[in-house]
Scaffold this active site. Structure first.
Site, mmCIF file in Angstrom:
data_model
loop_
_atom_site.group_PDB
_atom_site.id
_atom_site.type_symbol
_atom_site.label_atom_id
_atom_site.label_comp_id
_atom_site.label_asym_id
_atom_site.label_seq_id
_atom_site.Cartn_x
_atom_site.Cartn_y
_atom_site.Cartn_z
ATOM 1 N N HIS A 246 0.856 -1.189 0.000
ATOM 2 C CA HIS A 246 0.000 0.000 0.000
ATOM 3 C C HIS A 246 0.887 1.233 0.000
ATOM 4 O O HIS A 246 1.957 1.242 0.614
ATOM 5 C CB HIS A 246 -0.903 0.022 1.254
ATOM 6 C CG HIS A 246 -2.091 0.913 1.100
ATOM 7 N ND1 HIS A 246 -2.021 2.256 1.347
ATOM 8 C CD2 HIS A 246 -3.353 0.659 0.684
ATOM 9 C CE1 HIS A 246 -3.214 2.796 1.110
ATOM 10 N NE2 HIS A 246 -4.043 1.861 0.700
ATOM 11 N N GLU A 305 -7.876 -5.319 -0.235
ATOM 12 C CA GLU A 305 -8.419 -6.135 -1.333
ATOM 13 C C GLU A 305 -8.355 -7.629 -1.076
ATOM 14 O O GLU A 305 -9.138 -8.388 -1.649
ATOM 15 C CB GLU A 305 -7.679 -5.807 -2.642
ATOM 16 C CG GLU A 305 -7.561 -4.343 -2.955
ATOM 17 C CD GLU A 305 -8.908 -3.617 -3.078
ATOM 18 O OE1 GLU A 305 -8.887 -2.462 -3.496
ATOM 19 O OE2 GLU A 305 -9.966 -4.198 -2.749
#
Ligand code: SDX
Length: 363
Positions: A246, A305
């Site tokens: 991320h 996700e």
């Protein structure tokens, strides 16, 4: 002025909407931490929380207005032709949303909140050779979305699970799709245009296009004992592991555990695929260990996700439609940020440094 690759070190907006604390692994929405919202409030309430102050005459409860908006926007479903059904779901959703008129008022905004759910579920059914289902405005957004998907009332725990997902993903600072929406809003193009920009950015596999490939990865691995060799081979090839890493979080994405909790609550009410969550957890553990060895200099943890994929799979959304479902939640954030940009922001127009050929001298 200094160059920042991917604008990583640039603060491009001041916002009251959300804060992503990448060091602490904390997400705050208008003063509420994620764990105070997920499973404790509804998507409609969080939409109102995000919209508060950005629209005139905002009703206390948006459930009925969003329900009516689903019914209104359903009229566009008749525009779905074979060509749209043949597209990836998110591209069909984008084409249908492009037909919605631009505007900056609450009615336009609620139509845009309703649209991804109506179009995503209609396109999924048409791709499966089934007819779209007329919305029921009396239901919550999550319950009606599942009803429009399956053609039956949501099962025990299903609406709560989808609602938890929509709350979890509705806003997340200045991610790529939200930034795209703000850029378009800053030109005064209108909310539909801003949402279309956000949806186009979301589609990319580095962003909202990641959850579908997570299922492909899990299915390719197949069994816990194959996780390590599969992951090592993928990294050897230079592949990115979908659902990991991320730009902001240097620790675990707090949304991963919020969604894991939603999966567990769903499984307690409606038995899921036996061992699926445990298998995914074994893949996650292997991936984290291997990524740590592969990149000791760069903390790469699980992101939203990975467990998004498990939850949407448990709700029987096809992986090819996961990005459309992501848009069902994130559209609220795009709209709130667009209104915030319109309210106080200037035209977004950064500089660039020319590194091309010197201008040719006139002969
Ligand atoms: C979302 O911004 C947001 O808030 C987004 C989001 C939201 O709510 O809006 O949180 C939603 O988009 C989550 C991310 C979903 N995408 C994925 O899961 C795709 C896989 N992840 C990566 O591609 C990556 O981690 C990004 C794109 C998410 C972030 O990448 P960055 O910050 O640009 O970091 P980087 O690409 O510079 O990577 C740094 C290094 C690289 O090594 P080198 O190329 O320099 O040698 O770490 C490596 C990367 O190769 N790396 C990975 C990796 N992520 C980064 N290596 C393997 N697998 C990965 N997943």
């Amino acid at each position: 002025m200094s160059y920042s690759d991917g604008l990583e070190t640039v603060i491009a907006a001041h916002t009251v909407l959300s804060d992503v604390d990448g060091q602490a692994g904390r997400l705050t929405l208008r003063g509420w931490s994620l764990d105070q919202l997920v499973g404790r409030t509804t998507f409609e309430s969080v939409v109102r929380l995000l919209f508060d102050g950005f629209f005139e005459d905002l009703p206390k409860d948006l459930t009925a207005r969003i329900g009516q908006a689903r019914l209104q926007v359903y009229r566009e479903v008749s525009a779905i032709d074979e060509a749209l059904v043949a597209l990836p779901v998110v591209e069909g959703v984008r084409a249908l949303m492009a037909r919605l008129v631009d505007g900056d008022d609450l009615t336009t905004a609620l139509t845009l909140v309703a649209a991804p759910a109506v179009f995503t579920t209609a396109l999924i059914r048409l791709q499966a050779g089934e007819s779209p289902i007329l919305p029921d405005p009396a239901l919550s957004h999550a319950a009606d979305s599942l009803r429009m998907l399956h053609g039956r009332p949501a099962g025990p725990g299903e609406a709560e699970a989808l609602d938890a997902y929509l709350v979890t993903v509705c806003d997340h600072g200045l991610n790529a799709s939200t930034f795209a929406a703000r850029v378009v809003a800053s030109t005064r193009a209108g909310l539909t245009s801003a949402v279309l920009a956000g949806l186009s950015a979301l589609k990319g596999p580095l962003h909202g296009g990641a959850p579908g490939p997570v299922i492909e990865m899990l299915d390719a691995i197949g069994k816990p004992e194959r996780a390590r060799p599969w992951i090592e081979a993928a990294l050897e090839r230079g592949d990115r592991l979908m659902g990991f890493g991320h730009r902001i979080y240097r620790v675990r994405d707090p949304r991963a555990d919020a969604l894991k909790g939603a999966i567990r609550r769903l499984a307690a009410q409606a038995p899921q695929r036996p061992g699926r969550l445990e298998f995914a957890e074994s893949v996650e553990i292997a991936a984290l260990e291997i990524l740590k060895a592969h990149r000791p200099d760069r903390p790469l943890d699980v992101n939203v996700e990975f467990y998004t994929a498990l939850l949407l799979e448990a709700l029987q959304f096809p992986p090819g439609a996961f990005t459309g479902v992501f848009a069902m939640g994130r559209v609220a954030g795009w709209l709130a940020h667009a209104r915030e940009q319109q309210a106080g922001g200037r035209l977004i127009r950064p500089q660039s440094r020319y590194v091309g050929p010197e201008p040719l001298r006139a002969a």
